[in-house]
Design a protein around this motif. Structure first.
Motif, PDB file in Angstrom:
ATOM      1  N   ALA A 360       0.846  -1.193   0.000  1.00 32.10           N
ATOM      2  CA  ALA A 360       0.000   0.000   0.000  1.00 32.10           C
ATOM      3  C   ALA A 360       0.879   1.240   0.000  1.00 32.10           C
ATOM      4  O   ALA A 360       2.005   1.219   0.511  1.00 32.10           O
ATOM      5  CB  ALA A 360      -0.927   0.002   1.212  1.00 32.10           C
ATOM      6  N   TYR A 361       0.344   2.304  -0.576  1.00 27.56           N
ATOM      7  CA  TYR A 361       1.076   3.557  -0.685  1.00 27.56           C
ATOM      8  C   TYR A 361       0.257   4.679  -0.063  1.00 27.56           C
ATOM      9  O   TYR A 361      -0.979   4.617  -0.011  1.00 27.56           O
ATOM     10  CB  TYR A 361       1.382   3.886  -2.147  1.00 27.56           C
ATOM     11  CG  TYR A 361       2.234   2.861  -2.841  1.00 27.56           C
ATOM     12  CD1 TYR A 361       3.619   2.976  -2.847  1.00 27.56           C
ATOM     13  CD2 TYR A 361       1.655   1.772  -3.481  1.00 27.56           C
ATOM     14  CE1 TYR A 361       4.416   2.032  -3.478  1.00 27.56           C
ATOM     15  CE2 TYR A 361       2.436   0.822  -4.122  1.00 27.56           C
ATOM     16  CZ  TYR A 361       3.817   0.949  -4.116  1.00 27.56           C
ATOM     17  OH  TYR A 361       4.595   0.006  -4.740  1.00 27.56           O
ATOM     18  N   VAL A 362       0.956   5.699   0.391  1.00 24.88           N
ATOM     19  CA  VAL A 362       0.294   6.868   0.951  1.00 24.88           C
ATOM     20  C   VAL A 362      -0.156   7.764  -0.192  1.00 24.88           C
ATOM     21  O   VAL A 362       0.669   8.282  -0.951  1.00 24.88           O
ATOM     22  CB  VAL A 362       1.229   7.640   1.901  1.00 24.88           C
ATOM     23  CG1 VAL A 362       0.540   8.888   2.434  1.00 24.88           C
ATOM     24  CG2 VAL A 362       1.685   6.757   3.052  1.00 24.88           C
ATOM     25  N   GLU A 363      -1.473   7.895  -0.334  1.00 21.76           N
ATOM     26  CA  GLU A 363      -1.997   8.749  -1.402  1.00 21.76           C
ATOM     27  C   GLU A 363      -1.859  10.215  -1.032  1.00 21.76           C
ATOM     28  O   GLU A 363      -1.416  11.035  -1.840  1.00 21.76           O
ATOM     29  CB  GLU A 363      -3.469   8.404  -1.669  1.00 21.76           C
ATOM     30  CG  GLU A 363      -4.082   9.229  -2.784  1.00 21.76           C
ATOM     31  CD  GLU A 363      -5.473   8.741  -3.176  1.00 21.76           C
ATOM     32  OE1 GLU A 363      -6.338   9.586  -3.445  1.00 21.76           O
ATOM     33  OE2 GLU A 363      -5.677   7.507  -3.202  1.00 21.76           O
ATOM     34  N   ARG A 364      -2.223  10.549   0.211  1.00 20.89           N
ATOM     35  CA  ARG A 364      -2.042  11.922   0.680  1.00 20.89           C
ATOM     36  C   ARG A 364      -2.160  11.952   2.206  1.00 20.89           C
ATOM     37  O   ARG A 364      -2.686  11.024   2.817  1.00 20.89           O
ATOM     38  CB  ARG A 364      -3.039  12.886   0.033  1.00 20.89           C
ATOM     39  CG  ARG A 364      -4.486  12.685   0.402  1.00 20.89           C
ATOM     40  CD  ARG A 364      -5.369  13.747  -0.267  1.00 20.89           C
ATOM     41  NE  ARG A 364      -6.772  13.579   0.054  1.00 20.89           N
ATOM     42  CZ  ARG A 364      -7.619  12.829  -0.627  1.00 20.89           C
ATOM     43  NH1 ARG A 364      -7.173  12.146  -1.680  1.00 20.89           N
ATOM     44  NH2 ARG A 364      -8.877  12.734  -0.258  1.00 20.89           N
ATOM     45  N   ILE A 365      -1.681  13.034   2.762  1.00 16.95           N
ATOM     46  CA  ILE A 365      -1.779  13.269   4.204  1.00 16.95           C
ATOM     47  C   ILE A 365      -2.645  14.504   4.398  1.00 16.95           C
ATOM     48  O   ILE A 365      -2.297  15.590   3.922  1.00 16.95           O
ATOM     49  CB  ILE A 365      -0.389  13.469   4.834  1.00 16.95           C
ATOM     50  CG1 ILE A 365       0.483  12.227   4.625  1.00 16.95           C
ATOM     51  CG2 ILE A 365      -0.518  13.769   6.338  1.00 16.95           C
ATOM     52  CD1 ILE A 365       1.907  12.383   5.124  1.00 16.95           C
ATOM     53  N   GLU A 386       3.579  11.654   0.633  1.00 14.85           N
ATOM     54  CA  GLU A 386       2.735  11.165  -0.445  1.00 14.85           C
ATOM     55  C   GLU A 386       3.557  10.367  -1.455  1.00 14.85           C
ATOM     56  O   GLU A 386       4.622  10.806  -1.893  1.00 14.85           O
ATOM     57  CB  GLU A 386       2.036  12.328  -1.142  1.00 14.85           C
ATOM     58  CG  GLU A 386       0.864  12.906  -0.364  1.00 14.85           C
ATOM     59  CD  GLU A 386       1.275  13.952   0.654  1.00 14.85           C
ATOM     60  OE1 GLU A 386       2.493  14.079   0.914  1.00 14.85           O
ATOM     61  OE2 GLU A 386       0.398  14.647   1.209  1.00 14.85           O
ATOM     62  N   GLY A 387       3.040   9.177  -1.780  1.00 14.89           N
ATOM     63  CA  GLY A 387       3.712   8.317  -2.739  1.00 14.89           C
ATOM     64  C   GLY A 387       4.603   7.268  -2.119  1.00 14.89           C
ATOM     65  O   GLY A 387       4.987   6.304  -2.797  1.00 14.89           O
ATOM     66  N   PRO A 421      -7.431   0.464  -4.397  1.00 17.22           N
ATOM     67  CA  PRO A 421      -7.302  -0.494  -3.284  1.00 17.22           C
ATOM     68  C   PRO A 421      -5.954  -0.441  -2.574  1.00 17.22           C
ATOM     69  O   PRO A 421      -5.866  -0.759  -1.395  1.00 17.22           O
ATOM     70  CB  PRO A 421      -7.530  -1.854  -3.975  1.00 17.22           C
ATOM     71  CG  PRO A 421      -8.357  -1.533  -5.177  1.00 17.22           C
ATOM     72  CD  PRO A 421      -7.880  -0.192  -5.643  1.00 17.22           C
ATOM     73  N   ASP A 422      -4.901  -0.064  -3.294  1.00 19.08           N
ATOM     74  CA  ASP A 422      -3.580  -0.018  -2.677  1.00 19.08           C
ATOM     75  C   ASP A 422      -3.178   1.405  -2.293  1.00 19.08           C
ATOM     76  O   ASP A 422      -1.993   1.704  -2.157  1.00 19.08           O
ATOM     77  CB  ASP A 422      -2.527  -0.628  -3.612  1.00 19.08           C
ATOM     78  CG  ASP A 422      -2.376   0.172  -4.903  1.00 19.08           C
ATOM     79  OD1 ASP A 422      -3.275   0.995  -5.202  1.00 19.08           O
ATOM     80  OD2 ASP A 422      -1.371  -0.026  -5.613  1.00 19.08           O
ATOM     81  N   ARG A 423      -4.153   2.274  -2.110  1.00 20.37           N
ATOM     82  CA  ARG A 423      -3.881   3.643  -1.711  1.00 20.37           C
ATOM     83  C   ARG A 423      -4.490   3.901  -0.336  1.00 20.37           C
ATOM     84  O   ARG A 423      -5.601   3.470  -0.035  1.00 20.37           O
ATOM     85  CB  ARG A 423      -4.463   4.652  -2.713  1.00 20.37           C
ATOM     86  CG  ARG A 423      -3.853   4.550  -4.106  1.00 20.37           C
ATOM     87  CD  ARG A 423      -2.403   5.015  -4.109  1.00 20.37           C
ATOM     88  NE  ARG A 423      -1.853   5.082  -5.447  1.00 20.37           N
ATOM     89  CZ  ARG A 423      -1.229   4.092  -6.066  1.00 20.37           C
ATOM     90  NH1 ARG A 423      -1.081   2.933  -5.429  1.00 20.37           N
ATOM     91  NH2 ARG A 423      -0.749   4.233  -7.277  1.00 20.37           N
TER      92      ARG A 423
END
Length: 785
Positions: A360-365, A386-387, A421-423
């Protein structure tokens, strides 16, 4: 009524009269309406309105001319009109081809005033209440505002505050609203009781809580304010305390706050079930990730078989392993501790499972709740952005960093599903709290006599996370001024950089005065969570003024005669710190080594190497008896010619209690009884080498409640100062230039006062020289590091 022609497609008609409650605000009567499944009207007639236009009424209902509507549309329209807050009554009735809407307008609030309030300002109350000038007058809302004001007073410890409202009618449907407040007396916390505790005393557990019992200083500290949210947080502190001391089965059975209205005081009772105390059993690391060698990670374990179980050690181990495998190129690997509890032997075996976690990746904070602190101050607490790969350990570490800043009263970090799904979206909710402080205090020290100090401190300057302090103080013989500034993330890195500027005027020495201006540029950076490196440059100008040359040795006369002595130096330091609480250390180790090189221009040329260390450990944990050992050493090396007397080390009561400031070590000593001496002087010359060591045991004072912050201590100090590098003048009588140990024993009273830590020491030297200056009693600020 012409029901047949009014309702198209109606198979039947019903005569309906009903009442309903909308938003708990008023009882609404819907007039007699002939209903069917659907109907239309050609126009909407508004009656009863005065200040409010008919178009405003029509715009807030769902029914439109020429469009069919049902009973549900009427209900929804009535609700919408009430939700505007403009009306106290609404009726709807179909009359022929018209829908008649009859309204009764709410009165308008002309002004809102607060009477009797002193502890909470008008501006704060205005923000808290919903009744405001030019808003509709709403009696239920007024009652809600009364409760809001009472809760505001409860939050500052005034539960018996009362609020009454006064409504003054004016012309044209306007009213003035007055909140008449009786602030009452401060609500006390009479006692905090614990039931079921055996491993720790009530006083030790009370010390864990932020909520304190009322005492003679509570008016100043404000720690005796009861707040349910604060008590919930205290319960979590209590759980963590027990988990970190081996009690893995600990639970809080109940937490009750009983209020006595006659005494205007709370009695808090916390019932606990401690359970058994556990030790660590077998500890192992199991990895299912190809390329991760479990044996190579064992050096990161902070949980060892036979040690007392400690939840923090487990958490620290998880973080250490996670950081290591992430640095090896496995950003999605997760470390999960699994406990294997042996109830019979009271051990907990721990297996750290290294698995390939969900990718999973960080889409945004997203940042929310901060009204003062800027977003970037919060974002820089995260090691991920992010990312980047999502990492739970990094999120927990960021939460701890944000809490440690002291800028926020609460910090919550949640996650929610991103666009894929992976965000993952990180949502950071914080609540700012005041970070400014004005302090003024006074004291008395045996060095300088009576002193007064005042300072203004801001730990989150302009919401940028910067630290700034301006202070001034002094006594009858001294003045000092200082400005300090620190940027904790210099150039966007986790590098703390700042400066200190100070000016000192002192005239408390018998034979000379001095004035000193100093400016320091400094920077420090963390190497690990426990180790920090620092570098500083200091420019110092000192001007000495001899007031009585007859009583000064030749060495002092020579060194004091230098006008505007400049010291330009660079200092490097390394600090290791695992102390649990710097205000009252109970466990941990602290060590600092530094090297100061003077000779970057200026008049001084020397190298000073110093080191100090302190170790703290509970001796009787249940009674909060703490033992400590400390030691220090220093060496001065001249790098070019001779050094000035005041470049050397001086030692006395601040290190070896029972002696005066500068009371031991080499000195120029002469009096009228000495052969060949025609004048008197007794000047400490300092030394090139010092060693010192101390042992101390501190304990709560009997009878005195522990939350008052007064403790007792017994101690033993020893040390020596010797070696001369300042080329004393030939006619000086030099004594003490040898390795002679001085030692003392004594007792102390330590008070964590609201004005800062204070300490009263009484010591008796048990090993000294005849020419040493003795001072049995010492009073001043208490510092541990």
């Amino acid at each position: 009524m012409r029901a047949a022609s009014s309702f198209l497609g109606a198979a039947s008609a019903l005569a309906l009269s009903t009442t309903m409650v909308v938003s708990g605000a008023a009882v609404v009567t819907i007039g007699t309406v002939e209903m069917a499944q659907a109907a239309t009207v050609s126009r909407i007639v508004v009656k009863g309105n005065g200040r409010i236009s008919a178009s405003t009424v029509r715009g807030n209902i769902t029914i439109k001319p020429g469009k069919s509507f049902t009973n549900d549309d009427i209900n929804e329209s009535v609700k919408q009109l009430f939700q505007t807050g403009l009306f106290s009554d609404v009726q709807m009735q179909v009359s022929g081809n018209s829908l008649v809407v009859t309204v009764q307008e709410n009165q308008i609030v002309n002004a809102v005033v607060f009477n009797g309030n002193k502890k909470i300002k008008d501006e704060q109350l205005e923000q808290a209440v919903q009744t405001k000038a030019l808003s509709p007058y709403n009696k239920p809302q007024l009652e809600a505002d009364k409760r809001t004001i009472q809760q505001a007073y409860e939050s500052i410890g005034r539960k018996d505050a009362t609020v009454e409202t006064q409504v003054v009618p004016l012309d044209n449907g306007r009213v003035n609203i007055a909140f008449n407040i009786n602030e009452g007396d401060r609500t006390d916390i009479k006692s905090i009781n614990f039931v079921g505790n055996h491993a720790f005393t009530d006083g030790r557990l009370a010390d864990v809580l932020q909520t304190k019992r009322t005492n003679f200083l509570s008016w100043l500290t404000r720690k005796d304010v009861y707040n349910p949210t604060k008590l919930d947080a205290d319960q979590q502190r209590l759980r963590q305390f027990y988990y970190n001391h081996g009690f893995a089965d600990f639970r809080i059975v109940s937490s009750v706050a009983d209020f006595d209205p006659n005494a205007n005081a709370y009695t808090i009772t916390i019932t606990v079930d401690e359970g058994a105390r556990y030790k660590f059993g077998n500890v192992q690391i199991d990895s299912s990730v190809a390329g991760v060698n479990s044996s190579e990670l064992r050096g990161l374990l902070q949980t060892r078989k036979g040690d007392t179980y400690n939840a923090k050690d487990v958490e620290d181990t998880v973080e250490a392993i996670s950081d290591r495998i992430a640095s090896q190129g496995y950003p999605f690997a997760e470390v999960t501790p699994r406990g294997n509890r042996d109830f019979q032997n009271h051990t907990i075996g721990v297996s750290y499972l290294v698995d390939q976690g969900q990718r999973a990746y960080v889409e945004r904070i997203e940042i929310a709740g901060n009204t003062r602190t800027r977003d970037y101050v919060i974002r820089r607490a995260f090691d991920i952005s992010e990312g980047d790969a999502f990492n739970k350990v990094a999120v927990r570490e960021a939460k701890r960093r944000l809490e440690a800043l002291g800028y926020f009263s609460s910090v919550d970090i949640d996650t929610r599903q991103g666009s894929e799904p992976d965000r993952v979206i990180l949502v950071v909710n914080v609540q700012d709290k005041p970070t400014g402080e004005f302090s003024i205090g006074g004291g008395y020290s045996t060095d300088q006599g009576a002193t007064v100090n005042a300072s203004i401190t801001e730990r989150n300057f302009l919401g940028r996370g910067q630290f700034i302090r301006v202070s001034a103080g002094g006594g009858s013989d001294s003045r000092n001024y200082q400005v300090s500034f620190t940027e904790p993330y210099f150039l966007g890195y986790r590098l703390a950089a700042g400066f200190d500027a100070s000016h000192i005027d002192n005239s408390y020495f018998d034979n000379y005065d001095y004035s000193q201006d100093s400016f320091t540029l400094r920077a420090s950076a963390p190497i690990t969570d426990d180790i920090r490196a620092g570098l500083a440059y200091t420019f110092e100008r000192t001007d000495y003024d001899i007031t009585d040359s007859d009583d000064l040795s030749q060495t002092y006369k020579r060194d004091l005669s230098v006008d505007d002595r400049i010291t330009s130096s660079v200092t490097a330091s390394l600090t290791y710190d695992t102390i649990d609480d710097h205000n009252l250390p109970r466990e941990g180790f602290y060590a600092k080594a530094s090297a100061q090189f003077a000779g970057v221009g200026g008049d001084a040329d020397f190298l000073k190497i110093t080191g100090k260390a302190a170790y703290y450990h509970p001796i009787i944990e249940s009674a909060d008896v703490i033992g400590s050992l400390s030691a220090g050493a220093g060496q001065l090396i001249k790098t070019n010619g001779s050094v000035n007397t005041f470049d050397q080390f001086f030692l006395g009561g601040e290190t070896i209690r029972g002696f005066d400031t500068r009371g031991i070590g080499p000195r120029a000593y002469c009096d009228d009884d000495t052969s060949g001496c025609d004048h008197s002087y007794d000047d400490p010359l300092g030394g090139a080498t010092y060693l010192n060591a101390s042992a101390e045991v501190s304990f709560p004072m009997p009878v005195i409640p522990q939350d008052v912050g007064i403790r007792g201590a017994v101690f033993a100090d020893a040390g020596t100062l010797y070696g001369l590098d300042n080329n004393p003048a030939s006619d000086d009588r030099i004594v003490g230039d040898d390795f002679n140990i001085r030692a003392s024993v004594g007792a102390s009273i330590i008070w964590a006062s609201p004005f800062g830590p204070l300490r009263f020491d009484y010591a008796v030297p048990v090993a000294k020289e005849d020419y040493d200056d003795v001072q049995n009693f010492r009073f001043g600020a208490s510092t541990n590091f």
